[in-house]
Design a protein around this motif. Structure first.
Motif, PDB file in Angstrom:
ATOM      1  N   ALA A  28       8.929   7.698   6.014  1.00  0.00           N
ATOM      2  CA  ALA A  28       7.946   7.284   5.013  1.00  0.00           C
ATOM      3  C   ALA A  28       7.951   8.245   3.833  1.00  0.00           C
ATOM      4  CB  ALA A  28       6.553   7.224   5.638  1.00  0.00           C
ATOM      5  N   ASP A  29       7.390   7.788   2.705  1.00  0.00           N
ATOM      6  CA  ASP A  29       7.371   8.594   1.484  1.00  0.00           C
ATOM      7  C   ASP A  29       6.462   9.802   1.612  1.00  0.00           C
ATOM      8  OD1 ASP A  29       9.108   6.844   0.230  1.00  0.00           O
ATOM      9  OD2 ASP A  29       7.494   5.612  -0.586  1.00  0.00           O
ATOM     10  N   ASN A  30       5.425   9.704   2.422  1.00  0.00           N
ATOM     11  CA  ASN A  30       4.514  10.816   2.646  1.00  0.00           C
ATOM     12  C   ASN A  30       3.800  10.593   3.969  1.00  0.00           C
ATOM     13  OD1 ASN A  30       2.034   9.209   2.069  1.00  0.00           O
ATOM     14  ND2 ASN A  30       2.866   9.170  -0.001  1.00  0.00           N
ATOM     15  N   VAL A  31       2.958  11.549   4.351  1.00  0.00           N
ATOM     16  CA  VAL A  31       2.335  11.478   5.671  1.00  0.00           C
ATOM     17  C   VAL A  31       1.362  10.307   5.771  1.00  0.00           C
ATOM     18  CG1 VAL A  31       0.456  13.080   5.102  1.00  0.00           C
ATOM     19  CG2 VAL A  31       1.277  12.923   7.463  1.00  0.00           C
ATOM     20  N   ARG A  32       0.677   9.962   4.674  1.00  0.00           N
ATOM     21  CA  ARG A  32      -0.243   8.840   4.716  1.00  0.00           C
ATOM     22  C   ARG A  32       0.496   7.515   4.905  1.00  0.00           C
ATOM     23  NH1 ARG A  32      -5.616   9.966   3.654  1.00  0.00           N
ATOM     24  NH2 ARG A  32      -5.908  12.113   4.357  1.00  0.00           N
ATOM     25  N   ALA A  33       1.641   7.375   4.286  1.00  0.00           N
ATOM     26  CA  ALA A  33       2.440   6.171   4.469  1.00  0.00           C
ATOM     27  C   ALA A  33       2.936   6.065   5.914  1.00  0.00           C
ATOM     28  CB  ALA A  33       3.622   6.174   3.504  1.00  0.00           C
ATOM     29  N   ALA A  34       3.243   7.198   6.545  1.00  0.00           N
ATOM     30  CA  ALA A  34       3.644   7.180   7.957  1.00  0.00           C
ATOM     31  C   ALA A  34       2.503   6.679   8.835  1.00  0.00           C
ATOM     32  CB  ALA A  34       4.072   8.577   8.392  1.00  0.00           C
ATOM     33  N   MET A  35       1.283   7.096   8.525  1.00  0.00           N
ATOM     34  CA  MET A  35       0.135   6.619   9.301  1.00  0.00           C
ATOM     35  C   MET A  35      -0.054   5.121   9.177  1.00  0.00           C
ATOM     36  SD  MET A  35      -2.952   9.363   9.322  1.00  0.00           S
ATOM     37  CE  MET A  35      -3.485   8.966   7.675  1.00  0.00           C
ATOM     38  N   LEU A  36       0.176   4.599   7.987  1.00  0.00           N
ATOM     39  CA  LEU A  36       0.007   3.161   7.778  1.00  0.00           C
ATOM     40  C   LEU A  36       0.983   2.356   8.634  1.00  0.00           C
ATOM     41  CD1 LEU A  36      -0.532   2.998   3.910  1.00  0.00           C
ATOM     42  CD2 LEU A  36      -2.232   2.656   5.698  1.00  0.00           C
ATOM     43  N   LEU A  37       2.193   2.880   8.824  1.00  0.00           N
ATOM     44  CA  LEU A  37       3.160   2.185   9.665  1.00  0.00           C
ATOM     45  C   LEU A  37       2.648   2.048  11.099  1.00  0.00           C
ATOM     46  CD1 LEU A  37       6.489   3.837   8.442  1.00  0.00           C
ATOM     47  CD2 LEU A  37       5.647   1.540   7.905  1.00  0.00           C
ATOM     48  N   ARG A  91       0.823  -1.197   0.000  1.00  0.00           N
ATOM     49  CA  ARG A  91       0.000   0.000   0.000  1.00  0.00           C
ATOM     50  C   ARG A  91       0.859   1.248   0.000  1.00  0.00           C
ATOM     51  NH1 ARG A  91      -4.160  -0.452   4.762  1.00  0.00           N
ATOM     52  NH2 ARG A  91      -4.917   1.478   3.830  1.00  0.00           N
ATOM     53  N   ARG A  92       1.990   1.204   0.693  1.00  0.00           N
ATOM     54  CA  ARG A  92       2.875   2.369   0.728  1.00  0.00           C
ATOM     55  C   ARG A  92       3.421   2.667  -0.659  1.00  0.00           C
ATOM     56  NH1 ARG A  92       8.327   2.733   4.415  1.00  0.00           N
ATOM     57  NH2 ARG A  92       9.261   4.506   3.384  1.00  0.00           N
ATOM     58  N   ARG A  93       3.797   1.619  -1.400  1.00  0.00           N
ATOM     59  CA  ARG A  93       4.336   1.838  -2.744  1.00  0.00           C
ATOM     60  C   ARG A  93       3.263   2.377  -3.673  1.00  0.00           C
ATOM     61  NH1 ARG A  93       7.036  -3.088  -1.617  1.00  0.00           N
ATOM     62  NH2 ARG A  93       5.530  -4.279  -2.834  1.00  0.00           N
ATOM     63  N   LEU A  94       2.011   1.923  -3.480  1.00  0.00           N
ATOM     64  CA  LEU A  94       0.931   2.426  -4.323  1.00  0.00           C
ATOM     65  C   LEU A  94       0.683   3.898  -4.069  1.00  0.00           C
ATOM     66  CD1 LEU A  94      -1.630  -0.508  -4.135  1.00  0.00           C
ATOM     67  CD2 LEU A  94      -0.313   0.209  -6.126  1.00  0.00           C
ATOM     68  N   LEU A  95       0.756   4.330  -2.806  1.00  0.00           N
ATOM     69  CA  LEU A  95       0.584   5.742  -2.514  1.00  0.00           C
ATOM     70  C   LEU A  95       1.640   6.581  -3.199  1.00  0.00           C
ATOM     71  CD1 LEU A  95      -0.288   5.600   1.284  1.00  0.00           C
ATOM     72  CD2 LEU A  95      -1.702   6.642  -0.485  1.00  0.00           C
ATOM     73  N   ALA A  96       2.871   6.131  -3.130  1.00  0.00           N
ATOM     74  CA  ALA A  96       3.960   6.889  -3.726  1.00  0.00           C
ATOM     75  C   ALA A  96       3.850   6.928  -5.240  1.00  0.00           C
ATOM     76  CB  ALA A  96       5.299   6.271  -3.319  1.00  0.00           C
ATOM     77  N   VAL A 154       9.979  15.783   2.487  1.00  0.00           N
ATOM     78  CA  VAL A 154       8.532  15.951   2.604  1.00  0.00           C
ATOM     79  C   VAL A 154       8.188  17.035   3.632  1.00  0.00           C
ATOM     80  CG1 VAL A 154       6.355  14.741   2.998  1.00  0.00           C
ATOM     81  CG2 VAL A 154       8.326  13.501   2.060  1.00  0.00           C
ATOM     82  N   PRO A 155       7.262  17.942   3.302  1.00  0.00           N
ATOM     83  CA  PRO A 155       6.913  19.013   4.247  1.00  0.00           C
ATOM     84  C   PRO A 155       6.516  18.515   5.630  1.00  0.00           C
ATOM     85  CG  PRO A 155       6.007  19.513   2.092  1.00  0.00           C
ATOM     86  CD  PRO A 155       6.617  18.142   1.990  1.00  0.00           C
ATOM     87  N   ALA A 156       5.659  17.488   5.722  1.00  0.00           N
ATOM     88  CA  ALA A 156       5.239  16.998   7.039  1.00  0.00           C
ATOM     89  C   ALA A 156       6.442  16.562   7.862  1.00  0.00           C
ATOM     90  CB  ALA A 156       4.258  15.838   6.878  1.00  0.00           C
ATOM     91  N   GLY A 157       7.442  15.984   7.212  1.00  0.00           N
ATOM     92  CA  GLY A 157       8.647  15.579   7.914  1.00  0.00           C
ATOM     93  C   GLY A 157       9.465  16.764   8.388  1.00  0.00           C
TER      94      GLY A 157
END
Length: 257
Positions: free
Chosen positions: A171-180, A2-7, A145-148
């Motif tokens: 993570a690649d973006n903030v949504r990927a961080a949430m998934l972790l 899922r993380r790769r799909l988001l990116a 990434v800005p969130a980072g």
């Protein structure tokens, strides 16, 4: 996966749209991942008024800006910070007069439901102890990434950056961080307040004070390609206008400072 799909979401839209579609078809919006739910809803409202529904591509602002620089056919760009809008504007890739930053966000610490207890985030708060001996802190990569970057500023303000930098789950973006965090791969994470609101399996255990990081603002602008498209201008006016502001607020966004 899922993380790769988001990116990979925005390169897919680029491939499907093509340069010709940017001229003849619906407007394509490249937007920060943290805008996903709110912007999808607003796009549906736009379509319900009889307009062509826009194509939406969500990813880290850095990734989207690089793609626009390389010629991706985006008509609108919505970044999660001013820096990546500045980056494109300095290269003549944004319509400068179209740029505005109407909405903002807040930064929070999240954990899985029923796990960690709420804490007060202040200088000296020992987040390393909260994570446990081997736990990592999930956040978007501060190198890109800005969130980072906002998270790094907040941890620096707390005096915790040096201790936690080796223990980050980047993570690649903030949504990927949430998934972790959702999957239990990290006990806690730093994300935007709006993202935490959109993920029912997580809960906010701490809020970073506004003074702990630069203001979180979202610049909206037409790209150099988009400024030639009347439908893109109209869409930008709708997204940044008074009718859209209550909708942004329902998704947790706040007026930009």
């Amino acid at each position: 996966m899922r993380r790769r799909l988001l990116a990979a979401a925005s390169p897919l839209v680029w491939a499907l749209a093509g340069p010709a579609a940017a001229q003849a078809g619906p407007s394509t919006i490249f937007a920060a991942a943290s805008l996903t739910e709110a912007l999808r809803d607003l796009a549906a409202q736009w379509a319900a008024r009889g307009h062509q529904p826009p194509r939406l591509a969500f990813a880290a602002s850095s990734s989207l800006a690089r793609q626009i620089e390389q010629g991706a056919p985006a008509a609108l760009f919505i970044s999660a910070d001013e820096a990546w809008a500045d980056y494109l504007q300095a290269r003549g890739l944004l319509a400068e007069a179209s740029r505005s930053s109407p909405i903002g966000n807040a930064l929070v610490l999240i954990a899985g439901r029923g796990s960690l207890q709420p804490i007060t985030l202040s200088p000296g708060t020992a987040l390393a102890a909260l994570l446990g001996p081997g736990g990592r802190l999930a956040m978007a990569d501060p190198a890109h990434v800005p969130a980072g970057r906002y998270a790094r500023a907040a941890l620096t303000w707390m005096g915790q950056w040096d201790a936690l930098a080796p223990r980050l789950a980047r993570a690649d973006n903030v949504r990927a961080a949430m998934l972790l965090v959702e999957r239990g791969e990290a006990p806690a994470g730093i994300v935007y307040a709006t993202d935490a609101q959109a993920m029912p399996g997580l809960r906010v255990i701490g809020r970073f004070p506004r003074e702990s990081h630069p203001p979180i603002t979202y610049p909206f602008a037409l790209t150099r390609q988009g400024q030639q498209l009347p439908q893109a201008r109209a869409l930008l006016d709708f997204l940044t206008g008074p009718e859209a502001m209550p909708h942004w607020a329902r998704h947790g966004f706040i007026p930009a400072p």
